[in-house]
Motif scaffolding. Structure first.
Motif, PDB file in Angstrom:
ATOM      1  N   MET A  15       0.837  -1.200   0.000  1.00 51.98           N
ATOM      2  CA  MET A  15       0.000   0.000   0.000  1.00 51.98           C
ATOM      3  C   MET A  15       0.870   1.246   0.000  1.00 51.98           C
ATOM      4  O   MET A  15       1.855   1.327   0.729  1.00 51.98           O
ATOM      5  N   LEU A  16       0.471   2.200  -0.805  1.00 45.44           N
ATOM      6  CA  LEU A  16       1.101   3.510  -0.855  1.00 45.44           C
ATOM      7  C   LEU A  16      -0.040   4.511  -0.956  1.00 45.44           C
ATOM      8  O   LEU A  16      -0.661   4.666  -2.011  1.00 45.44           O
ATOM      9  N   THR A  17      -0.376   5.162   0.165  1.00 45.07           N
ATOM     10  CA  THR A  17      -1.617   5.914   0.269  1.00 45.07           C
ATOM     11  C   THR A  17      -1.413   7.227   1.020  1.00 45.07           C
ATOM     12  O   THR A  17      -0.347   7.447   1.608  1.00 45.07           O
ATOM     13  N   PRO A  18      -2.423   8.089   1.037  1.00 49.20           N
ATOM     14  CA  PRO A  18      -2.322   9.292   1.866  1.00 49.20           C
ATOM     15  C   PRO A  18      -2.139   8.977   3.349  1.00 49.20           C
ATOM     16  O   PRO A  18      -1.646   9.822   4.108  1.00 49.20           O
ATOM     17  N   ALA A  19      -2.514   7.763   3.749  1.00 49.69           N
ATOM     18  CA  ALA A  19      -2.389   7.361   5.151  1.00 49.69           C
ATOM     19  C   ALA A  19      -1.011   6.814   5.499  1.00 49.69           C
ATOM     20  O   ALA A  19      -0.713   6.608   6.676  1.00 49.69           O
ATOM     21  N   GLY A  20      -0.177   6.548   4.487  1.00 48.93           N
ATOM     22  CA  GLY A  20       1.148   6.016   4.791  1.00 48.93           C
ATOM     23  C   GLY A  20       1.856   5.525   3.556  1.00 48.93           C
ATOM     24  O   GLY A  20       1.228   5.203   2.540  1.00 48.93           O
ATOM     25  N   LEU A  21       3.177   5.422   3.648  1.00 46.79           N
ATOM     26  CA  LEU A  21       3.984   5.023   2.504  1.00 46.79           C
ATOM     27  C   LEU A  21       4.168   3.515   2.404  1.00 46.79           C
ATOM     28  O   LEU A  21       4.875   3.039   1.512  1.00 46.79           O
ATOM     29  N   ASP A  22       3.550   2.769   3.301  1.00 51.03           N
ATOM     30  CA  ASP A  22       3.574   1.315   3.217  1.00 51.03           C
ATOM     31  C   ASP A  22       2.357   0.761   3.945  1.00 51.03           C
ATOM     32  O   ASP A  22       1.523   1.514   4.465  1.00 51.03           O
ATOM     33  N   THR A  23       2.268  -0.553   3.980  1.00 49.15           N
ATOM     34  CA  THR A  23       1.091  -1.194   4.576  1.00 49.15           C
ATOM     35  C   THR A  23       0.972  -0.908   6.065  1.00 49.15           C
ATOM     36  O   THR A  23      -0.121  -0.567   6.556  1.00 49.15           O
ATOM     37  N   ALA A  24       2.077  -1.031   6.802  1.00 45.78           N
ATOM     38  CA  ALA A  24       2.017  -0.841   8.252  1.00 45.78           C
ATOM     39  C   ALA A  24       1.582   0.575   8.606  1.00 45.78           C
ATOM     40  O   ALA A  24       0.738   0.781   9.495  1.00 45.78           O
ATOM     41  N   ALA A  25       2.142   1.567   7.927  1.00 46.23           N
ATOM     42  CA  ALA A  25       1.800   2.960   8.230  1.00 46.23           C
ATOM     43  C   ALA A  25       0.356   3.265   7.850  1.00 46.23           C
ATOM     44  O   ALA A  25      -0.359   3.972   8.583  1.00 46.23           O
ATOM     45  N   THR A  26      -0.085   2.741   6.704  1.00 46.68           N
ATOM     46  CA  THR A  26      -1.469   2.963   6.288  1.00 46.68           C
ATOM     47  C   THR A  26      -2.444   2.349   7.285  1.00 46.68           C
ATOM     48  O   THR A  26      -3.424   2.985   7.698  1.00 46.68           O
ATOM     49  N   TRP A  27      -2.182   1.112   7.689  1.00 48.51           N
ATOM     50  CA  TRP A  27      -3.052   0.436   8.651  1.00 48.51           C
ATOM     51  C   TRP A  27      -3.105   1.207   9.973  1.00 48.51           C
ATOM     52  O   TRP A  27      -4.179   1.391  10.553  1.00 48.51           O
ATOM     53  N   GLU A  28      -1.974   1.676  10.438  1.00 46.67           N
ATOM     54  CA  GLU A  28      -1.931   2.406  11.706  1.00 46.67           C
ATOM     55  C   GLU A  28      -2.764   3.680  11.634  1.00 46.67           C
ATOM     56  O   GLU A  28      -3.513   4.004  12.569  1.00 46.67           O
ATOM     57  N   THR A  29      -2.658   4.414  10.532  1.00 46.53           N
ATOM     58  CA  THR A  29      -3.408   5.664  10.390  1.00 46.53           C
ATOM     59  C   THR A  29      -4.897   5.405  10.280  1.00 46.53           C
ATOM     60  O   THR A  29      -5.712   6.096  10.916  1.00 46.53           O
ATOM     61  N   VAL A  30      -5.280   4.416   9.471  1.00 48.34           N
ATOM     62  CA  VAL A  30      -6.693   4.084   9.316  1.00 48.34           C
ATOM     63  C   VAL A  30      -7.263   3.584  10.639  1.00 48.34           C
ATOM     64  O   VAL A  30      -8.384   3.945  11.032  1.00 48.34           O
ATOM     65  N   LEU A  31      -6.506   2.766  11.350  1.00 46.16           N
ATOM     66  CA  LEU A  31      -6.965   2.230  12.624  1.00 46.16           C
ATOM     67  C   LEU A  31      -7.157   3.335  13.664  1.00 46.16           C
ATOM     68  O   LEU A  31      -8.036   3.258  14.519  1.00 46.16           O
ATOM     69  N   ALA A  32      -6.344   4.379  13.570  1.00 46.33           N
ATOM     70  CA  ALA A  32      -6.473   5.506  14.498  1.00 46.33           C
ATOM     71  C   ALA A  32      -7.613   6.440  14.118  1.00 46.33           C
ATOM     72  O   ALA A  32      -7.960   7.350  14.893  1.00 46.33           O
TER      73      ALA A  32
END
Length: 409
Positions: A15-32
């Motif tokens: 994943m490379l998204t507004p929520a993060g530059l990888d899967t872990a960062a995206t998941w953390e932002t979405v989860l928050a």
């Protein structure tokens, strides 16, 4: 369920998204439940000057080398997400794939629109001799799938699909069929979009589709909220690495989740507005469940399309209420990430995979109060618990409805 229509394994995520530059960062932002919308300089002076964009720390040249110069941004995002998915699937477990039995299916809508816009300006300002010879090969829609194939040395089928904002989901469903048919052992599938441009924003604004909460952009995307006024434009890519179950087992890789069923249907109602009765969406949902041999009451979670538009969210809520009277928890990722257009379904499928894997449903960012009379069980806070079955659904202009059913491995 069709003979031989067995589930397939999801073993890698990128994943490379507004929520993060990888899967872990995206998941953390979405989860928050953190919203990512912000003012965008390229949109300054336009009717809507904010969007959900990828952090400036993303450096295509550093990640991809000189090849990045031959790619539109949507392709750069796709190639990086695909690399992440392959790396994830092969962490401590070598792949050893046969490249002729590996495929790519990538969804996109606007493809290389930023390249076309910039080259049109160059043509107008300087003349045809200054148009880049790379304008076509860097921007046509199939180039994300082509570059993934080049980057990973893949020789199997390479397809591009375009069903508007359902494209990522359609790509994953197409990949399932390549695996079920025996044509491929492994498929990289997902979506990519990089259409945060002044023209795109102005065009969606003229349609009345975008939120105009420029004074408070972080709170503009409000899926299922009573005061929603439109979606927030976003960009990004998400890629799932999917394998046949025998292939995953042979190399000792336990899946994150299984993709057990899928279906699509078409409204044939209006070019941009959803059928308010949701008849085709309901048909797609019920057909996908039948494909997975799942009864509606077994579904424990829904990752909704929920763009934050008044009409779209209302139609989707009514459909979910009819199909799932037991009211499983429903989330909507776009409150955090904005609407990634053709990449949205792939991102939301990946988030659903992680929800199943972790037994954790992320909340809907910015939700405050629902529509009068709505009885959806909305995840306004993170929801913990086992998720044996989950559904991810996507809808797109043109009346496209696409649904995935995922289960625990």
């Amino acid at each position: 369920m069709r003979a031989g229509a067995e589930p397939v394994a999801v073993t890698g995520l990128g994943m490379l998204t507004p929520a993060g530059l990888d899967t872990a960062a995206t998941w953390e932002t979405v989860l928050a439940g953190t919203a990512c919308a912000r003012p965008v300089p390229a949109l300054a002076g336009g009717p809507v000057d904010f969007a959900c964009t990828i952090a400036d720390a993303f450096d295509p040249l550093a990640l991809l080398g000189p090849a990045a110069r031959r790619m539109d941004r949507f392709t750069q995002l796709a190639v990086v997400a695909a690399r992440q998915a392959v790396a994830d699937a092969t962490t401590d477990v070598p792949m050893g794939w046969d490249p002729q039995r590996v495929g790519v299916v990538l969804g996109t809508g606007f493809a290389g629109i930023s390249t076309w816009e910039s080259q049109r300006m160059r043509l107008h300002a300087d003349g045809p001799q200054f148009v880049s010879p790379l304008a076509v090969p860097s921007s046509i829609a199939n180039m994300a799938a082509a570059h993934i194939s080049l980057d990973q040395r893949i020789h199997g089928p390479s397809h591009t699909v375009s069903t508007a904002c359902a494209s990522g989901t359609t790509a994953i469903a197409t990949a399932v069929e390549l695996l079920r048919s025996g044509r491929c052992d492994v498929v990289l599938a997902g979506g990519a979009e990089a259409a945060v441009t002044a023209l795109t924003a102005a065009a969606f604004h003229r349609l009345g589709a975008l939120s105009t909460r420029g004074q408070d952009p972080e709170r503009a995307s409000r899926p299922f909220d009573r005061d929603r006024d439109g979606f927030v434009l976003g960009e990004g890519a998400a890629v799932l690495l999917m394998e046949t179950l025998p292939h995953a087992r042979c190399r000792g890789r336990r899946p994150y989740a299984l993709l057990a069923g899928h279906a699509s249907a078409t409204d044939a109602h209006h070019l941009t507005n959803p059928d308010p009765h949701g008849r085709a969406a309901e048909h797609a949902l019920r057909t996908a469940l039948a494909d997975a041999r799942i009864e509606p009451h077994q579904v424990a979670h829904v990752n909704a399309h929920a763009t934050s538009t008044p009409q779209g969210d209302a139609a989707e809520a009514a459909t979910l209420g009819r199909v799932f009277p037991h009211a499983p928890p429903v989330t909507a990722v776009k409150g955090a990430t904005g609407h990634l257009l053709a990449a949205a379904g792939a991102l939301e499928a990946a988030v659903t995979v992680l929800s199943i894997h972790h037994g954790l449903i992320p909340p809907i960012a910015n939700w405050q109060q629902g529509d009068p009379g709505s009885d959806l069980n909305l995840a306004v806070n993170p929801v913990k618990g086992p998720l044996p079955v989950a559904v991810s659904e996507s809808f797109g202009f043109g009346g496209h409805n696409a649904v995935l059913v995922l289960t625990q491995p």
